[in-house]
Scaffold this active site. Sequence first.
Site, PDB file in Angstrom:
ATOM      1  NE  ARG A 121      14.131  63.642 114.551  1.00 32.31           N
ATOM      2  CZ  ARG A 121      15.113  64.425 114.704  1.00 32.31           C
ATOM      3  NH1 ARG A 121      15.845  64.341 115.663  1.00 32.31           N
ATOM      4  NH2 ARG A 121      15.352  65.529 113.758  1.00 32.31           N
ATOM      5  CD  GLN A 126      15.034  55.766 110.643  1.00 27.53           C
ATOM      6  OE1 GLN A 126      15.095  54.840 109.931  1.00 27.53           O
ATOM      7  NE2 GLN A 126      15.589  55.452 111.737  1.00 27.53           N
ATOM      8  CG  ASP A 129      12.531  63.202 110.851  1.00 28.57           C
ATOM      9  OD1 ASP A 129      12.278  64.365 110.659  1.00 28.57           O
ATOM     10  OD2 ASP A 129      13.280  62.790 111.259  1.00 28.57           O
ATOM     11  CB  SER A 132      16.120  63.549 109.654  1.00 30.97           C
ATOM     12  OG  SER A 132      15.774  63.121 111.189  1.00 30.97           O
ATOM     13  CE1 TYR A 229      15.295  68.292 117.445  1.00 28.48           C
ATOM     14  CE2 TYR A 229      13.475  66.888 117.692  1.00 28.48           C
ATOM     15  CZ  TYR A 229      14.146  67.975 116.843  1.00 28.48           C
ATOM     16  OH  TYR A 229      13.645  68.083 115.563  1.00 28.48           O
TER      17      TYR A 229
END
Length: 373
Positions: A121, A126, A129, A132, A229
Amino acid sequence: MRIAILKERAAGESRVAATPETVKKFIGLGATVAVESSAGEGASISDEAYAEAGAETGELAKVVKDADIVLGIQAPDVVDLAGAKPGAWVAALFDPFNAKDRVEAYAKAGFEALSMEFMPRITRAQSMDVLSSQSNLAGYKAVIASADTYGRAFPMMMTAAGTVQAARVFVMGVGVAGLQAIATAKRLGAQVSATDVRSATKEQIQSLGAKPIFVESVEGIEGEGSGGYATEMSEEYQKAQAELVSEHIAKQDIVITTALIPGRAAPRLISDAQIASMKPGSVIFDLAVAAGGNVEGSRPDEVVERHGVKIIGFANTAGHLAADASALFSRNHFNFLSAFWDKEAGKPVLDEEIGDAVRLTQDGKVVNERLLS
């Protein structure tokens, strides 16, 4: 460079790892793309649509033969990769911590397993990902499914016959899924509150127009845990949080839980006693149900009723929006491979930062540090 797209064989998996849009883009890079017949059926994509985009279509053996790269949603069984080139890359969700036998099988077979859920991350990753992109859809779907199960209106309604009060929605866990759940519930007119163990999320909650509910007497996490996280909390914090949640949850109509810890069972956030404190007709959506559940008694793909409260949760929430989920997942795949595409070599060449993060197996061995530690 031959890229193969297989039909998903995992139970309940309706998504597909490439769409006609990304097929065209891969072909534009100089690759040949082969798609297994009916691979896109669950996402409402026909074989004809793939063919029009320039892909070959056919049965499994034909599609996999001589493949350099195989793209999937859930990692295929090694037996389904027979005919792929030695050392072929397989980019998919591997669930590495819970499916170590599969990872070992890939190593033994000589394939290079690239775990999309291990994508770091970081800013430049991005767009690659998948967690996400899929969590975003899952947060939205959790609210829509909860609203459907609730059986009452979400927004305040003022009528000649009287006023209908807005539903009270409480979101537990403010990651990507939680933020989308907050935004969706607000758009539907609910009165929304949310909590998280990371104090940095207070501003995010407020920016969406929701009320932050936080333990103030015991310190939580100031920033992010590993990989964005949250990490496990101290016993003191867990006790304080349970007391706060118990007081707040009794007033809620809908609760959505989203807490996950990579490599471990989902943390228990709601007990049977807390469920019993809620009003009959209330709804709890457990987004972590497939990882053991945040809610006592929750079961994947079942409606469980306890103390008059309905507890729901899907094993594959994003899969309930298969067309959009496939479109986003396939773009993540393309963004990943195209970012490292070497025009002279005619193939992607991974760098150390991202390559070492996602690579599970190479040259007949398990090589990922997160699995070896």
